[in-house]
Design a protein around this motif. Structure first.
Motif, PDB file in Angstrom:
ATOM      1  N   VAL A 117       1.946  -0.074  -5.056  1.00 29.75           N
ATOM      2  CA  VAL A 117       0.569  -0.134  -5.549  1.00 29.75           C
ATOM      3  C   VAL A 117      -0.161  -1.302  -4.900  1.00 29.75           C
ATOM      4  CG1 VAL A 117      -0.892  -0.550  -7.568  1.00 29.75           C
ATOM      5  CG2 VAL A 117       1.056   1.014  -7.736  1.00 29.75           C
ATOM      6  N   TYR A 118       0.438  -2.478  -4.950  1.00 33.38           N
ATOM      7  CA  TYR A 118      -0.175  -3.649  -4.309  1.00 33.38           C
ATOM      8  C   TYR A 118      -0.183  -3.496  -2.794  1.00 33.38           C
ATOM      9  CZ  TYR A 118      -0.694  -8.363  -2.480  1.00 33.38           C
ATOM     10  OH  TYR A 118      -1.110  -9.450  -1.756  1.00 33.38           O
ATOM     11  N   THR A 119       0.960  -3.126  -2.238  1.00 29.85           N
ATOM     12  CA  THR A 119       1.116  -3.106  -0.782  1.00 29.85           C
ATOM     13  C   THR A 119       0.071  -2.225  -0.111  1.00 29.85           C
ATOM     14  OG1 THR A 119       3.497  -3.407  -1.104  1.00 29.85           O
ATOM     15  CG2 THR A 119       2.771  -2.688   1.081  1.00 29.85           C
ATOM     16  N   ILE A 120      -0.198  -1.072  -0.683  1.00 28.11           N
ATOM     17  CA  ILE A 120      -1.113  -0.122  -0.061  1.00 28.11           C
ATOM     18  C   ILE A 120      -2.569  -0.373  -0.455  1.00 28.11           C
ATOM     19  CG2 ILE A 120      -1.734   2.331   0.108  1.00 28.11           C
ATOM     20  CD1 ILE A 120       1.234   2.986  -0.342  1.00 28.11           C
ATOM     21  N   HIS A 121      -2.799  -0.784  -1.698  1.00 27.44           N
ATOM     22  CA  HIS A 121      -4.158  -0.726  -2.237  1.00 27.44           C
ATOM     23  C   HIS A 121      -4.817  -2.085  -2.471  1.00 27.44           C
ATOM     24  CE1 HIS A 121      -3.651   3.601  -2.843  1.00 27.44           C
ATOM     25  NE2 HIS A 121      -2.443   3.317  -3.303  1.00 27.44           N
ATOM     26  N   PHE A 122      -4.128  -3.193  -2.205  1.00 29.15           N
ATOM     27  CA  PHE A 122      -4.756  -4.500  -2.439  1.00 29.15           C
ATOM     28  C   PHE A 122      -5.990  -4.689  -1.560  1.00 29.15           C
ATOM     29  CE2 PHE A 122      -4.713  -9.276  -1.916  1.00 29.15           C
ATOM     30  CZ  PHE A 122      -5.210  -9.543  -3.183  1.00 29.15           C
ATOM     31  N   SER A 123      -5.917  -4.175  -0.320  1.00 28.58           N
ATOM     32  CA  SER A 123      -7.079  -4.300   0.564  1.00 28.58           C
ATOM     33  C   SER A 123      -8.283  -3.550  -0.005  1.00 28.58           C
ATOM     34  CB  SER A 123      -6.745  -3.778   1.964  1.00 28.58           C
ATOM     35  OG  SER A 123      -6.408  -2.397   1.935  1.00 28.58           O
ATOM     36  N   ARG A 124      -8.045  -2.449  -0.708  1.00 28.16           N
ATOM     37  CA  ARG A 124      -9.130  -1.712  -1.345  1.00 28.16           C
ATOM     38  C   ARG A 124      -9.733  -2.521  -2.488  1.00 28.16           C
ATOM     39  NH1 ARG A 124      -7.279   3.676  -3.503  1.00 28.16           N
ATOM     40  NH2 ARG A 124      -9.521   3.906  -3.844  1.00 28.16           N
ATOM     41  N   ALA A 125      -8.875  -3.234  -3.240  1.00 23.73           N
ATOM     42  CA  ALA A 125      -9.384  -4.077  -4.319  1.00 23.73           C
ATOM     43  C   ALA A 125     -10.255  -5.196  -3.755  1.00 23.73           C
ATOM     44  CB  ALA A 125      -8.220  -4.658  -5.126  1.00 23.73           C
ATOM     45  N   LEU A 126      -9.812  -5.792  -2.646  1.00 25.81           N
ATOM     46  CA  LEU A 126     -10.617  -6.833  -2.007  1.00 25.81           C
ATOM     47  C   LEU A 126     -11.931  -6.270  -1.476  1.00 25.81           C
ATOM     48  CD1 LEU A 126      -7.853  -8.795  -0.052  1.00 25.81           C
ATOM     49  CD2 LEU A 126      -8.971  -9.458  -2.197  1.00 25.81           C
ATOM     50  N   ASP A 127     -11.852  -5.066  -0.928  1.00 27.35           N
ATOM     51  CA  ASP A 127     -13.059  -4.416  -0.426  1.00 27.35           C
ATOM     52  C   ASP A 127     -14.059  -4.193  -1.568  1.00 27.35           C
ATOM     53  OD1 ASP A 127     -14.407  -2.856   1.839  1.00 27.35           O
ATOM     54  OD2 ASP A 127     -14.291  -1.322   0.282  1.00 27.35           O
ATOM     55  N   ALA A 128     -13.543  -3.813  -2.744  1.00 30.96           N
ATOM     56  CA  ALA A 128     -14.412  -3.605  -3.906  1.00 30.96           C
ATOM     57  C   ALA A 128     -15.042  -4.913  -4.372  1.00 30.96           C
ATOM     58  CB  ALA A 128     -13.622  -2.975  -5.050  1.00 30.96           C
ATOM     59  N   MET A 129     -14.385  -6.044  -4.053  1.00 25.79           N
ATOM     60  CA  MET A 129     -14.927  -7.355  -4.407  1.00 25.79           C
ATOM     61  C   MET A 129     -15.874  -7.890  -3.346  1.00 25.79           C
ATOM     62  SD  MET A 129     -11.542  -9.251  -5.950  1.00 25.79           S
ATOM     63  CE  MET A 129     -10.545  -8.448  -7.204  1.00 25.79           C
ATOM     64  N   GLY A 130     -16.097  -7.095  -2.294  1.00 24.74           N
ATOM     65  CA  GLY A 130     -17.060  -7.483  -1.279  1.00 24.74           C
ATOM     66  C   GLY A 130     -16.469  -8.049  -0.009  1.00 24.74           C
ATOM     67  N   ILE A 131     -15.124  -8.045   0.112  1.00 28.70           N
ATOM     68  CA  ILE A 131     -14.473  -8.553   1.326  1.00 28.70           C
ATOM     69  C   ILE A 131     -14.332  -7.396   2.306  1.00 28.70           C
ATOM     70  CG2 ILE A 131     -12.478  -9.770   2.266  1.00 28.70           C
ATOM     71  CD1 ILE A 131     -14.163 -11.359   0.265  1.00 28.70           C
ATOM     72  N   LYS A 132     -15.197  -7.350   3.294  1.00 31.24           N
ATOM     73  CA  LYS A 132     -15.241  -6.233   4.225  1.00 31.24           C
ATOM     74  C   LYS A 132     -14.564  -6.530   5.560  1.00 31.24           C
ATOM     75  CE  LYS A 132     -17.932  -4.035   1.278  1.00 31.24           C
ATOM     76  NZ  LYS A 132     -17.474  -2.854   0.512  1.00 31.24           N
ATOM     77  N   ASP A 133     -14.477  -7.787   5.934  1.00 30.85           N
ATOM     78  CA  ASP A 133     -13.937  -8.178   7.233  1.00 30.85           C
ATOM     79  C   ASP A 133     -12.420  -8.012   7.245  1.00 30.85           C
ATOM     80  OD1 ASP A 133     -13.276  -9.270   9.643  1.00 30.85           O
ATOM     81  OD2 ASP A 133     -14.016 -11.289   9.208  1.00 30.85           O
TER      82      ASP A 133
END
Length: 395
Positions: A229-245
Motif C-alpha cells: 500500500v505504501y510502496t505503490i501509492h505513497f507518491s499518489r498521497a504526496l501528489d494529492a498534497m500538492g507535490i507534483k515534482d
C-alpha cells in the motif's frame, strides 16, 4: 557432525544473494517516483487509475503464476545455471520499456521482467537456506535489510531525477542486473550437499508438506497486500498534497525509507521471539504509519509517519523469509520458496485492486490510507487476542 557443501559459502556468496534479492525491490521502487509521470503519459488509457499503476505491479502476476513452477525446476535442475539465465532475462525485460512507447508493449516488457524476477527471487532465497545455517541467515537477512534500505533510498532519488527527464528514463536502472549476472557467474556455485536436518532445525520429509505450504502462502499473501500500500501509492498521497515534482517525490520517499535498516535491526533483535510477536509488531507499525498518512495535513507529517510504516516494511521480508525457511524441509526448499514468492507477488499484483476498491468506498487516496491503517489495527488486536485466548486454553 555437520555436513556442509564441499565448497563453503562466505562473504562473496552472501553479497551476490543480497544483490539478487534487491532486484524484486528494484522492480517496483525504481518506478515509484515516476507513477504520476506515467499517469500523465498514459492519460488516454481507459480506466487509467487502475491500469497504469499495474505498470509497477505487472511483474507480480508473472511471479505469482510462475514461482511455484520455478521452485520445482530449481529443486530438480539446480540453482546456478537457472540463476544466470534469468537474471539476464530480468535485465532485458527491465530496459525494454525505455525503447517502447505503447502501453501494451510496456506491459509486455514488464511481464518479461516478471518472469526473470520469479526465478531470481526463488533461487536467491533458496541459496540463502542452502549456503547458511539459521544463525547466519538471520545475520545476512539483517545485512540485506540495511543494504536494501540504502539501495532503495538511492534508487528513489535517482529514479526521481530520471523521471524528470522523461517518463521512460527510470527503466534504464534495470541494466544493473547485467552486472549482477556477471557476479553470479564468478561467485555462485551449485550446493553439492545441503545442511542436515540437525543443523537446519527442519524436518526431513519424503512428501512435499502441502498444508505447511498453504499456510505460508496465505499468511505471506495477507502481509504482501498491506506491505505494498505504501510502496505503490505513497507518491499518489504526496501528489494529492500538492507535490507534483518527481524529484521532490523521490527525495521525500527516500527520507522515509531511512527507517528500513532500523526495521532490519529490529528483526535481528526479535528474531528469536515467537513468529506471532514479530507479526504483531509489524502490524503495529503499519497501523501507525498508514493511518497517520491518511490523517496527515502536510508532507512533513506524512513523511514522519511514513518513516514509522517503513520500520514495518524493514521487518516484513526478513521475518517472512526466516519463518518460511524454518518450516520447509531441506529437499523441498526451492518448491516451498516458490510458494512464498508466489504469494508475496500475488499480493503486489492484487494491491491496486484492493486499494482501488477501498478508494471507491471511502473517497480520496488519503482516506484509503486511513481505512487501510484501521484494518491493520484490527489485525493487530486480533493477533493479540488469539494468543491470549490460546494461552488460557492451554492453561
Amino acid at each position: 557432525m555437520a555436513n556442509f557443501s564441499i565448497k563453503k559459502a562466505g562473504f562473496w556468496q552472501a553479497l551476490v544473494v543480497i544483490l539478487l534479492n534487491q532486484l524484486p525491490m528494484m522492480a517496483i521502487v525504481a518506478l515509484m517516483p515516476a507513477l504520476p509521470t506515467l499517469m500523465g503519459h498514459f492519460r488516454d488509457v481507459d480506466n487509467k487509475d487502475l491500469l497504469v499503476p499495474m505498470i509497477l505491479t505487472a511483474p507480480g502476476i508473472c511471479i505469482a503464476l510462475i514461482a511455484p513452477f520455478a521452485g520445482v525446476l530449481v529443486d530438480k535442475f539446480g540453482r546456478r545455471k537457472l540463476l544466470i539465465w534469468f537474471t539476464a532475462i530480468y535485465g532485458l525485460g527491465g530496459i525494454l520499456p525505455f525503447f517502447l512507447d505503447g502501453f501494451n508493449t510496456v506491459i509486455t516488457g514488464r511481464l518479461l521482467l516478471g518472469i526473470g524476477e520469479a526465478f531470481v527471487l526463488v533461487i536467491g532465497n533458496t541459496l540463502l537456506g542452502d549456503y547458511f545455517a539459521p544463525k547466519d541467515r538471520s545475520k545476512w537477512l539483517m545485512v540485506q535489510g540495511f543494504f536494501g534500505s540504502i539501495a532503495a533510498a538511492l534508487l528513489l532519488a535517482l529514479s526521481g531525477q530520471l523521471a524528470s527527464i522523461g517518463w521512460n528514463f527510470p527503466f534504464l536502472v534495470y541494466g544493473i542486473s547485467f552486472f549482477i549476472t556477471i557476479l553470479a557467474v564468478i561467485f555462485i556455485f551449485e550446493p553439492e550437499e545441503k545442511f542436515t536436518s540437525e543443523i537446519d532445525s527442519v524436518s526431513s520429509e519424503t512428501k512435499f508438506p502441502v498444508n505447511t505450504a498453504i499456510m505460508v502462502f496465505l499468511i505471506t499473501l495477507g502481509f504482501s497486500v498491506i506491505y505494498f500500500v505504501y510502496t505503490i501509492h505513497f507518491s499518489r498521497a504526496l501528489d494529492a498534497m500538492g507535490i507534483k515534482d518527481p524529484k521532490h517525490v523521490g527525495n521525500l520517499g527516500a527520507i522515509a525509507s531511512t527507517a528500513v535498516p532500523l526495521g532490519a535491526l529490529i528483526f535481528k533483535l526479535v528474531s528469536k521471539r515467537p513468529f506471532w510477536q514479530q507479526m504483531a509488531l509489524i502490524f503495529l507499525f503499519f497501523t501507525i504509519g498508514l493511518a497517520g498518512i491518511g490523517l496527515a495535513k502536510d508532507t512533513t507529517s506524512a513523511v514522519a509517519v511514513g518513516w514509522i510504516q517503513q520500520l514495518g516494511c524493514g521487518m516484513t521480508i526478513p521475518v517472512l523469509v526466516a519463518w518460511a525457511l524454518s518450516l520447509l524441509p531441506v529437499q523441498y526448499r526451492g518448491r516451498g520458496m516458490g510458494f512464498w514468492t508466489s504469494a508475496f507477488f500475488l499480493g503486489q499484483f492484487v494491491n491496486p485492486i484492493f486499494v482501488s476498491s477501498i478508494g471507491k468506498l471511502v473517497g480520496n487516496v488519503q482516506d484509503t490510507f486511513l481505512a487501510t491503517g484501521i484494518i491493520c489495527g484490527i489485525v493487530f488486536i486480533i493477533i493479540l487476542l488469539l494468543n491470549i485466548f490460546s494461552k488460557k486454553a492451554i492453561n
